[in-house]
Design a protein around this motif. Structure first.
Motif, PDB file in Angstrom:
ATOM      1  N   LEU A   1       0.835  -1.196   0.000  1.00  0.00           N
ATOM      2  CA  LEU A   1       0.000   0.000   0.000  1.00  0.00           C
ATOM      3  C   LEU A   1       0.874   1.251   0.000  1.00  0.00           C
ATOM      4  CD1 LEU A   1      -2.794   1.363   0.255  1.00  0.00           C
ATOM      5  CD2 LEU A   1      -2.572   1.132   2.744  1.00  0.00           C
ATOM      6  N   TYR A   2       1.956   1.218   0.787  1.00  0.00           N
ATOM      7  CA  TYR A   2       2.862   2.365   0.852  1.00  0.00           C
ATOM      8  C   TYR A   2       3.544   2.602  -0.490  1.00  0.00           C
ATOM      9  CZ  TYR A   2       6.794   5.300   2.283  1.00  0.00           C
ATOM     10  OH  TYR A   2       7.723   6.319   2.387  1.00  0.00           O
ATOM     11  N   ARG A   3       3.918   1.539  -1.174  1.00  0.00           N
ATOM     12  CA  ARG A   3       4.582   1.677  -2.470  1.00  0.00           C
ATOM     13  C   ARG A   3       3.654   2.302  -3.511  1.00  0.00           C
ATOM     14  NH1 ARG A   3       7.859  -4.096  -3.139  1.00  0.00           N
ATOM     15  NH2 ARG A   3       9.636  -3.536  -1.801  1.00  0.00           N
ATOM     16  N   ARG A   4       2.373   2.030  -3.389  1.00  0.00           N
ATOM     17  CA  ARG A   4       1.419   2.569  -4.358  1.00  0.00           C
ATOM     18  C   ARG A   4       1.019   4.004  -4.039  1.00  0.00           C
ATOM     19  NH1 ARG A   4      -2.807  -2.299  -6.006  1.00  0.00           N
ATOM     20  NH2 ARG A   4      -1.211  -3.880  -6.490  1.00  0.00           N
ATOM     21  N   VAL A   5       0.850   4.301  -2.753  1.00  0.00           N
ATOM     22  CA  VAL A   5       0.370   5.630  -2.365  1.00  0.00           C
ATOM     23  C   VAL A   5       1.524   6.587  -2.040  1.00  0.00           C
ATOM     24  CG1 VAL A   5      -1.110   6.911  -0.759  1.00  0.00           C
ATOM     25  CG2 VAL A   5      -1.749   4.598  -1.482  1.00  0.00           C
ATOM     26  N   LYS A   6       2.598   6.056  -1.434  1.00  0.00           N
ATOM     27  CA  LYS A   6       3.784   6.825  -1.074  1.00  0.00           C
ATOM     28  C   LYS A   6       3.457   8.035  -0.204  1.00  0.00           C
ATOM     29  CE  LYS A   6       7.645   5.037  -2.591  1.00  0.00           C
ATOM     30  NZ  LYS A   6       8.754   4.740  -1.668  1.00  0.00           N
ATOM     31  N   HIS A   7       2.680   7.806   0.845  1.00  0.00           N
ATOM     32  CA  HIS A   7       2.392   8.870   1.796  1.00  0.00           C
ATOM     33  C   HIS A   7       3.051   8.527   3.127  1.00  0.00           C
ATOM     34  CE1 HIS A   7       0.289  11.680   4.403  1.00  0.00           C
ATOM     35  NE2 HIS A   7      -0.111  12.319   3.311  1.00  0.00           N
ATOM     36  N   PRO A   8       3.773   9.474   3.740  1.00  0.00           N
ATOM     37  CA  PRO A   8       4.496   9.194   4.990  1.00  0.00           C
ATOM     38  C   PRO A   8       3.628   8.612   6.095  1.00  0.00           C
ATOM     39  CG  PRO A   8       5.130  11.331   4.114  1.00  0.00           C
ATOM     40  CD  PRO A   8       3.990  10.842   3.276  1.00  0.00           C
ATOM     41  N   LEU A   9       2.357   9.008   6.155  1.00  0.00           N
ATOM     42  CA  LEU A   9       1.476   8.509   7.212  1.00  0.00           C
ATOM     43  C   LEU A   9       1.159   7.029   7.048  1.00  0.00           C
ATOM     44  CD1 LEU A   9      -1.041  11.467   7.610  1.00  0.00           C
ATOM     45  CD2 LEU A   9       0.899  10.886   9.064  1.00  0.00           C
ATOM     46  N   LEU A  10       1.497   6.473   5.874  1.00  0.00           N
ATOM     47  CA  LEU A  10       1.250   5.061   5.617  1.00  0.00           C
ATOM     48  C   LEU A  10       2.525   4.235   5.730  1.00  0.00           C
ATOM     49  CD1 LEU A  10      -1.233   5.294   2.593  1.00  0.00           C
ATOM     50  CD2 LEU A  10      -1.770   4.848   4.992  1.00  0.00           C
ATOM     51  N   SER A  11       3.482   4.718   6.485  1.00  0.00           N
ATOM     52  CA  SER A  11       4.723   3.967   6.703  1.00  0.00           C
ATOM     53  C   SER A  11       4.378   2.556   7.180  1.00  0.00           C
ATOM     54  CB  SER A  11       5.578   4.663   7.769  1.00  0.00           C
ATOM     55  OG  SER A  11       6.692   3.867   8.123  1.00  0.00           O
ATOM     56  N   PRO A  12       4.855   1.512   6.478  1.00  0.00           N
ATOM     57  CA  PRO A  12       4.433   0.138   6.801  1.00  0.00           C
ATOM     58  C   PRO A  12       4.766  -0.310   8.214  1.00  0.00           C
ATOM     59  CG  PRO A  12       6.285   0.150   5.255  1.00  0.00           C
ATOM     60  CD  PRO A  12       5.784   1.559   5.341  1.00  0.00           C
ATOM     61  N   VAL A  13       5.874   0.177   8.762  1.00  0.00           N
ATOM     62  CA  VAL A  13       6.237  -0.197  10.139  1.00  0.00           C
ATOM     63  C   VAL A  13       5.183   0.303  11.121  1.00  0.00           C
ATOM     64  CG1 VAL A  13       7.941   0.085  11.960  1.00  0.00           C
ATOM     65  CG2 VAL A  13       8.694  -0.207   9.609  1.00  0.00           C
ATOM     66  N   ALA A  14       4.732   1.547  10.933  1.00  0.00           N
ATOM     67  CA  ALA A  14       3.758   2.129  11.850  1.00  0.00           C
ATOM     68  C   ALA A  14       2.363   1.553  11.636  1.00  0.00           C
ATOM     69  CB  ALA A  14       3.734   3.651  11.670  1.00  0.00           C
ATOM     70  N   THR A  15       1.906   1.494  10.373  1.00  0.00           N
ATOM     71  CA  THR A  15       0.540   1.051  10.101  1.00  0.00           C
ATOM     72  C   THR A  15       0.327  -0.421  10.434  1.00  0.00           C
ATOM     73  OG1 THR A  15       1.227   0.780   7.788  1.00  0.00           O
ATOM     74  CG2 THR A  15       0.016   2.781   8.344  1.00  0.00           C
ATOM     75  N   SER A  16       1.273  -1.274  10.043  1.00  0.00           N
ATOM     76  CA  SER A  16       1.117  -2.703  10.329  1.00  0.00           C
ATOM     77  C   SER A  16       1.179  -2.964  11.829  1.00  0.00           C
ATOM     78  CB  SER A  16       2.200  -3.516   9.611  1.00  0.00           C
ATOM     79  OG  SER A  16       3.501  -3.127  10.027  1.00  0.00           O
ATOM     80  N   GLY A  17       2.053  -2.230  12.532  1.00  0.00           N
ATOM     81  CA  GLY A  17       2.142  -2.390  13.984  1.00  0.00           C
ATOM     82  C   GLY A  17       0.872  -1.955  14.690  1.00  0.00           C
ATOM     83  N   LEU A  18       0.312  -0.833  14.243  1.00  0.00           N
ATOM     84  CA  LEU A  18      -0.910  -0.326  14.856  1.00  0.00           C
ATOM     85  C   LEU A  18      -2.080  -1.290  14.637  1.00  0.00           C
ATOM     86  CD1 LEU A  18      -2.480   1.913  16.280  1.00  0.00           C
ATOM     87  CD2 LEU A  18      -2.820   3.014  14.055  1.00  0.00           C
ATOM     88  N   VAL A  19      -2.231  -1.779  13.414  1.00  0.00           N
ATOM     89  CA  VAL A  19      -3.327  -2.711  13.116  1.00  0.00           C
ATOM     90  C   VAL A  19      -3.152  -4.008  13.899  1.00  0.00           C
ATOM     91  CG1 VAL A  19      -4.378  -4.137  11.308  1.00  0.00           C
ATOM     92  CG2 VAL A  19      -3.811  -1.754  10.844  1.00  0.00           C
ATOM     93  N   LEU A  20      -1.916  -4.477  14.012  1.00  0.00           N
ATOM     94  CA  LEU A  20      -1.651  -5.704  14.766  1.00  0.00           C
ATOM     95  C   LEU A  20      -2.022  -5.531  16.237  1.00  0.00           C
ATOM     96  CD1 LEU A  20      -0.465  -8.582  14.727  1.00  0.00           C
ATOM     97  CD2 LEU A  20       1.765  -7.558  15.248  1.00  0.00           C
ATOM     98  N   ILE A  21      -1.669  -4.400  16.815  1.00  0.00           N
ATOM     99  CA  ILE A  21      -2.008  -4.128  18.213  1.00  0.00           C
ATOM    100  C   ILE A  21      -3.521  -4.103  18.419  1.00  0.00           C
ATOM    101  CG2 ILE A  21      -1.944  -2.354  20.015  1.00  0.00           C
ATOM    102  CD1 ILE A  21       0.849  -1.620  18.992  1.00  0.00           C
ATOM    103  N   LEU A  22      -4.221  -3.445  17.503  1.00  0.00           N
ATOM    104  CA  LEU A  22      -5.682  -3.363  17.609  1.00  0.00           C
ATOM    105  C   LEU A  22      -6.326  -4.746  17.482  1.00  0.00           C
ATOM    106  CD1 LEU A  22      -6.391  -0.160  15.474  1.00  0.00           C
ATOM    107  CD2 LEU A  22      -6.460  -0.397  17.968  1.00  0.00           C
ATOM    108  N   LEU A  23      -5.825  -5.558  16.563  1.00  0.00           N
ATOM    109  CA  LEU A  23      -6.365  -6.908  16.386  1.00  0.00           C
ATOM    110  C   LEU A  23      -6.159  -7.765  17.630  1.00  0.00           C
ATOM    111  CD1 LEU A  23      -5.365  -7.851  12.707  1.00  0.00           C
ATOM    112  CD2 LEU A  23      -7.671  -7.591  13.631  1.00  0.00           C
ATOM    113  N   LEU A  24      -4.941  -7.758  18.145  1.00  0.00           N
ATOM    114  CA  LEU A  24      -4.637  -8.578  19.321  1.00  0.00           C
ATOM    115  C   LEU A  24      -5.407  -8.099  20.548  1.00  0.00           C
ATOM    116  CD1 LEU A  24      -0.766  -9.054  18.883  1.00  0.00           C
ATOM    117  CD2 LEU A  24      -2.606 -10.637  18.279  1.00  0.00           C
ATOM    118  N   SER A  25      -5.588  -6.777  20.659  1.00  0.00           N
ATOM    119  CA  SER A  25      -6.339  -6.230  21.798  1.00  0.00           C
ATOM    120  C   SER A  25      -7.802  -6.635  21.733  1.00  0.00           C
ATOM    121  CB  SER A  25      -6.219  -4.705  21.821  1.00  0.00           C
ATOM    122  OG  SER A  25      -4.882  -4.305  21.987  1.00  0.00           O
ATOM    123  N   ASN A  26      -8.397  -6.537  20.548  1.00  0.00           N
ATOM    124  CA  ASN A  26      -9.815  -6.891  20.394  1.00  0.00           C
ATOM    125  C   ASN A  26     -10.061  -8.387  20.564  1.00  0.00           C
ATOM    126  OD1 ASN A  26     -10.750  -4.264  19.918  1.00  0.00           O
ATOM    127  ND2 ASN A  26     -10.232  -4.374  17.751  1.00  0.00           N
TER     128      ASN A  26
END
Length: 223
Positions: A19-44
């Motif tokens: 997704l980052y390679r296609r959009v190239k927006h800093p807010l979509l940094s894969p380290v941050a986005t994947s980590g955040l989604v993983l945390i939310l999934l495990l918490s829920n």
């Protein structure tokens, strides 16, 4: 289940990297986005940290080799690094000075305990060194680790936006900023911008750890 969590972690990272390679927006940094989604999934799903780490530990063990792999672009661009060693060291020294000044100022303004101040001092150093340094300074290593991760994520996500805003385009300036403020996570983002930025960031990350370790004991005299 351990294999499932490892697969989930890797799968999320690959998904957001594409997704980052296609959009190239800093807010979509894969380290941050994947980590955040993983945390939310495990918490829920109410998955305990210890359960996740039964498989996640194998990814954690790759942190060392991953950091060592940063040495390749650093070696490849060694002539450029030698040529610019003065601005490199100057930039890193200024970054450490700014970090100490900000931490010291906030500690006094908020009336933080000396132990918290000692915990925050290594927040711009890569995690393994930061935790060990925090322990030696009399801080709280686990809290230091959280602050290090937070600093890394902020640098990786907001760094490119800040550079664009203040119009910093030179690879040397961008590399020093990523490496000295956001350590390994920032360096991973720097690699996305090119080998030269990544190499400079790697050197800056290493120098920041050395300068921070050397100056920390002196800084404690002002607490």
């Amino acid at each position: 289940m351990a294999v499932l969590y490892v697969g989930l972690t890797i799968g999320l990272y690959l998904l957001f990297r594409e997704l980052y390679r296609r959009v190239k927006h800093p807010l979509l940094s894969p380290v941050a986005t994947s980590g955040l989604v993983l945390i939310l999934l495990l918490s829920n799903l109410d998955v305990p940290y210890s359960t996740y780490m039964a498989g996640g530990q194998w990814i954690d063990k790759l942190l060392g080799p991953a950091v060592v792999a940063f040495a390749y672009p650093m070696y490849y661009h060694r002539k450029l690094i030698r040529k610019n060693w003065v601005p490199l060291l100057g930039g890193v020294s200024m970054a450490v000075l700014v970090t100490f000044t900000v931490v010291f100022s906030w500690a006094n303004f908020l009336g933080l305990q000396s132990k918290i101040f000692r915990t925050l001092l290594p927040e711009s150093v890569t995690t393994p060194i930061a935790m060990d340094l925090s322990r030696q300074l009399g801080g709280i290593p686990s809290l230091t680790a959280i602050m290090v991760v937070f600093a890394g994520m902020c640098g990786a996500v907001l760094g490119p936006l800040l550079y664009r805003w203040i119009r910093v385009d030179h690879p040397l300036g961008r590399g020093v900023g990523f490496g000295s403020a956001s350590h390994g996570v920032g360096t991973a983002q720097a690699m996305e911008e090119g080998e030269i930025v990544g190499a400079i960031s790697t050197v800056s990350m290493t120098l920041t750890a050395m300068v921070t370790a050397g100056v920390s004991l002196w800084a404690l005299e002002f607490v």
